[in-house]
Design a protein around this motif. Sequence first.
Motif, mmCIF file in Angstrom:
data_model
loop_
_atom_site.group_PDB
_atom_site.id
_atom_site.type_symbol
_atom_site.label_atom_id
_atom_site.label_comp_id
_atom_site.label_asym_id
_atom_site.label_seq_id
_atom_site.Cartn_x
_atom_site.Cartn_y
_atom_site.Cartn_z
ATOM 1 N N GLN A 82 -10.136 1.779 0.002
ATOM 2 C CA GLN A 82 -9.816 3.756 0.304
ATOM 3 C C GLN A 82 -10.993 3.594 1.377
ATOM 4 O O GLN A 82 -11.466 4.592 2.395
ATOM 5 C CB GLN A 82 -10.172 4.691 -0.581
ATOM 6 N N LYS A 83 -12.532 3.167 1.268
ATOM 7 C CA LYS A 83 -13.678 3.067 1.907
ATOM 8 C C LYS A 83 -13.583 2.117 3.460
ATOM 9 O O LYS A 83 -13.774 2.916 4.168
ATOM 10 C CB LYS A 83 -14.895 2.150 1.530
ATOM 11 N N VAL A 97 -7.495 14.919 2.395
ATOM 12 C CA VAL A 97 -7.257 14.686 1.542
ATOM 13 C C VAL A 97 -6.145 13.096 1.362
ATOM 14 O O VAL A 97 -4.854 13.250 1.625
ATOM 15 C CB VAL A 97 -6.642 15.484 0.469
ATOM 16 N N VAL A 98 -6.192 12.079 0.896
ATOM 17 C CA VAL A 98 -5.490 10.989 1.109
ATOM 18 C C VAL A 98 -5.384 10.577 -0.604
ATOM 19 O O VAL A 98 -6.155 10.233 -1.009
ATOM 20 C CB VAL A 98 -5.811 9.563 1.933
ATOM 21 N N VAL A 99 -4.601 10.650 -0.932
ATOM 22 C CA VAL A 99 -4.366 10.024 -2.687
ATOM 23 C C VAL A 99 -3.399 8.538 -2.464
ATOM 24 O O VAL A 99 -2.535 8.750 -1.960
ATOM 25 C CB VAL A 99 -2.868 11.243 -2.852
ATOM 26 N N SER A 100 -4.320 7.345 -2.753
ATOM 27 C CA SER A 100 -3.295 6.315 -2.751
ATOM 28 C C SER A 100 -2.467 6.204 -4.567
ATOM 29 O O SER A 100 -3.447 6.746 -5.191
ATOM 30 C CB SER A 100 -4.617 5.159 -3.766
ATOM 31 N N VAL A 101 -1.515 5.779 -4.171
ATOM 32 C CA VAL A 101 -0.851 4.930 -5.908
ATOM 33 C C VAL A 101 -0.540 3.578 -6.519
ATOM 34 O O VAL A 101 -0.340 2.920 -5.273
ATOM 35 C CB VAL A 101 0.859 5.437 -5.561
ATOM 36 N N PRO A 102 -1.650 3.281 -7.358
ATOM 37 C CA PRO A 102 -1.446 2.179 -7.082
ATOM 38 C C PRO A 102 0.071 1.185 -7.569
ATOM 39 O O PRO A 102 1.219 1.492 -7.950
ATOM 40 C CB PRO A 102 -1.623 1.484 -8.595
ATOM 41 N N ARG A 103 0.025 -0.350 -6.871
ATOM 42 C CA ARG A 103 0.944 -0.382 -6.726
ATOM 43 C C ARG A 103 2.230 -1.305 -7.381
ATOM 44 O O ARG A 103 3.613 -1.210 -7.676
ATOM 45 C CB ARG A 103 0.809 -2.062 -6.092
ATOM 46 N N VAL A 105 0.798 -0.597 -0.244
ATOM 47 C CA VAL A 105 0.277 0.056 -0.077
ATOM 48 C C VAL A 105 0.650 1.226 -0.011
ATOM 49 O O VAL A 105 1.889 1.414 0.982
ATOM 50 C CB VAL A 105 -0.642 0.027 0.995
ATOM 51 N N LEU A 106 0.421 2.192 -1.158
ATOM 52 C CA LEU A 106 1.324 3.078 -0.967
ATOM 53 C C LEU A 106 0.204 4.422 -1.122
ATOM 54 O O LEU A 106 -0.343 4.481 -1.799
ATOM 55 C CB LEU A 106 2.538 3.633 -2.161
ATOM 56 N N MET A 107 0.288 5.516 -0.024
ATOM 57 C CA MET A 107 -0.545 6.306 0.140
ATOM 58 C C MET A 107 0.443 7.889 0.736
ATOM 59 O O MET A 107 1.690 7.674 1.653
ATOM 60 C CB MET A 107 -1.625 6.115 1.075
ATOM 61 N N LEU A 108 -0.347 8.665 0.452
ATOM 62 C CA LEU A 108 -0.069 10.130 0.919
ATOM 63 C C LEU A 108 -1.517 10.744 1.431
ATOM 64 O O LEU A 108 -2.061 11.458 0.794
ATOM 65 C CB LEU A 108 1.070 11.342 -0.153
ATOM 66 N N ALA A 109 -1.305 11.155 2.518
ATOM 67 C CA ALA A 109 -1.706 11.533 3.347
ATOM 68 C C ALA A 109 -2.044 13.257 3.462
ATOM 69 O O ALA A 109 -0.656 13.480 4.325
ATOM 70 C CB ALA A 109 -2.359 11.127 4.907
ATOM 71 N N HIS A 110 -2.924 14.102 3.763
ATOM 72 C CA HIS A 110 -2.516 15.553 3.625
ATOM 73 C C HIS A 110 -3.276 16.453 4.321
ATOM 74 O O HIS A 110 -4.541 16.081 3.803
ATOM 75 C CB HIS A 110 -2.295 16.419 1.844
ATOM 76 N N ILE A 111 -3.272 17.231 5.117
ATOM 77 C CA ILE A 111 -3.905 17.210 6.169
ATOM 78 C C ILE A 111 -3.497 18.986 5.755
ATOM 79 O O ILE A 111 -2.272 19.524 6.375
ATOM 80 C CB ILE A 111 -3.956 17.360 7.213
ATOM 81 N N PRO A 112 -4.224 20.095 5.740
ATOM 82 C CA PRO A 112 -3.776 21.246 5.040
ATOM 83 C C PRO A 112 -3.150 22.503 7.208
ATOM 84 O O PRO A 112 -4.047 21.863 7.748
ATOM 85 C CB PRO A 112 -4.367 22.170 4.506
ATOM 86 N N ALA A 113 -2.811 23.426 6.910
ATOM 87 C CA ALA A 113 -2.892 23.967 7.895
ATOM 88 C C ALA A 113 -3.859 24.235 8.739
ATOM 89 O O ALA A 113 -3.773 24.991 9.650
ATOM 90 C CB ALA A 113 -1.393 25.161 7.372
ATOM 91 N N ASP A 114 -5.031 24.864 7.886
ATOM 92 C CA ASP A 114 -6.048 25.051 8.918
ATOM 93 C C ASP A 114 -6.926 24.012 9.381
ATOM 94 O O ASP A 114 -7.802 23.730 10.388
ATOM 95 C CB ASP A 114 -7.037 25.402 8.140
ATOM 96 N N ARG A 115 -6.545 22.407 8.653
ATOM 97 C CA ARG A 115 -7.631 21.071 9.441
ATOM 98 C C ARG A 115 -8.165 21.291 9.560
ATOM 99 O O ARG A 115 -9.421 20.314 10.106
ATOM 100 C CB ARG A 115 -7.030 20.931 11.021
#
Length: 603
Positions: free
Chosen positions: A348-349, A211-217, A197-207
């Motif tokens: 993701q679900k 946004v969680v972006v998945s990259v297919p293996r 599993v390869l994901m990047l979770a983005h949380i902006p400064a205002d919280r």
Amino acid sequence: MPGGPSAPGGSGGPEHRDQIDPASLTTEMEAISDDVKKRREVDHTLARFSAVHDELAEQERQRKERRQKLMPWKVEHDEEATVYTSSVDGDEDSDAPSRRVRTVKHSKIVRVVKVLSLTAAVLVFVATGLGWGAMLYVDSKMTEIDALNTNSAAVHEAEKQLGDENFLIVGSDTRAGAKAEDGVGDADAEPGARSDVLMLAHIPADRKRVVVVSVPRDLEVTRPECEGWNPETAEYSGQKLAPEKGVKANQVYSDGGPRCVSTFMTELTGLTINHFISVDFNGFKGMVDAVGKIKVCVPKVMDDGELGMIFDKPGQYEVDGQKALDYVRARKVKNEDFGDYDRITRQQKFLSSLLRTALSTEMLLNPGKLNGFLNAFASSTVGQNVGVKDMLTLAQSLQGIEAGRVTFVTVPHYTDEGPTPSPNDNVEMLKMDATKALFQAIIDGTPLPDEKPAANPADQAQQTTTPAKPAGPKQGAVVDPKGLKVQVFNGDEDNDGAAARTKNALIELGFDVVNSGNGTAAGKTVIKYGVGGEDTAFTLAAAIPGATLEVDESQGGAVTLVIGPGWDEKVVAPQGGGTAEPGKTAPPPDLAVVNAGKDPCAP
């Protein structure tokens, strides 16, 4: 020089200097009379007493000051509940100093306050000590690894990302240490470690969003230059690996470990990655079990070619750690058509349901569950900048977030079937322009499709008290392009004929191109618009992935596409979804999105 008195029993000559009392000397170092000597001795004694008195008075003042700071209530009660009596019985006019006498009531109050204060101090000390000790214990179980690349030149618009938190999450498929009953295989049959599993979770400064972006293996990518990694020992080898094209995304972690996959994701996204987490199979199971049963929706029977029957009938289930692992790992479900992409949607679900449960008040206020989750997380996690204190602070800052503000998305991709199409020859490739547009939209804070708008009571209150301003360009909507009038100009002198080709492509989609040709040089591809052109501009932006919307009052109601350097000339059918504010990039229109606020069992 006049002579001094003779020493008793002396010969009448002057005394030796070392035999003369200094108190009997004048400033000229000559002996003086006995009466002067006595007066000076008295003066010296009084001076010493005065110095001692001053020192004691200063000590008493400092003591009272310290007592007032530590026990301010004591001073107040002493002043209110103290009676004064004369030191001379029956003589109220006596000048003798009076003394303070505590009443019985005051003494009881002071004793109660002392006991309560001492008890509170002990409780605070014990609680703080235990909490600090627990955090140190959990942190000590976590394996720290050098994974992040600070000050990377690949970070795009770093000033916009100040305060943002970006977590790179790797689900490692290592079988090291796994037991037969774990049901994940063993290291002999499945050596090494890849990013299952390869994901990047983005949380902006205002919280206010996640946004969680998945990259297919199995996505084909270019691995950057990296240092070799030994997954068996979890150490870097020191060997330099040259960049390599055409490798699978999950191989990046296997070749170069955390630091390599961090470099790859920074170059792909342009985001400042400041946290790294790698969790193995057992860690995933342990965290799910610590949180409790997680709800999943199974629309049809799940019979996997490798894992066997997972769910024998459709429905809604509450799963434990082992069943959850099977649910998110299954890649060869017999009645699923898209293999790895169906699996990503399931992941993701599941994570949206897990996230809602893990961030719930019940979880955070339940010491047993919270401790179990943190221990499971720490004991099976390799990471950097993911200490307990940081994670708890982040979790608390996300407490008020709505599920509809959490979006899971997969990077834009397509299937390249090659010269001889067959199921075995299909290669999954990135849509580079759409991928760049996605991450630029994330940096800009542009809403993604299905994302619930953020409530902003402060802005609403301001609108009710601030005088109305003249109308200006506002956010538009993506509508049917048929009949929308636009202009197309080429601002890239090295791309001859780009305006004509783009005009034809837009006409095929239904746009009415009223003017086209060569224009002034542009630094990038932009869509200019003014008041009245909002819907047309946002629809055109949905058809031109990566174009930046730009407000230009001189446009009036017109909308103009200016082609800049590096544009790939891809024009797509505009679809409804996220829209961007002026000056921000719109996300690509055909994103695969899972919103955490949507019922997983809803159609």
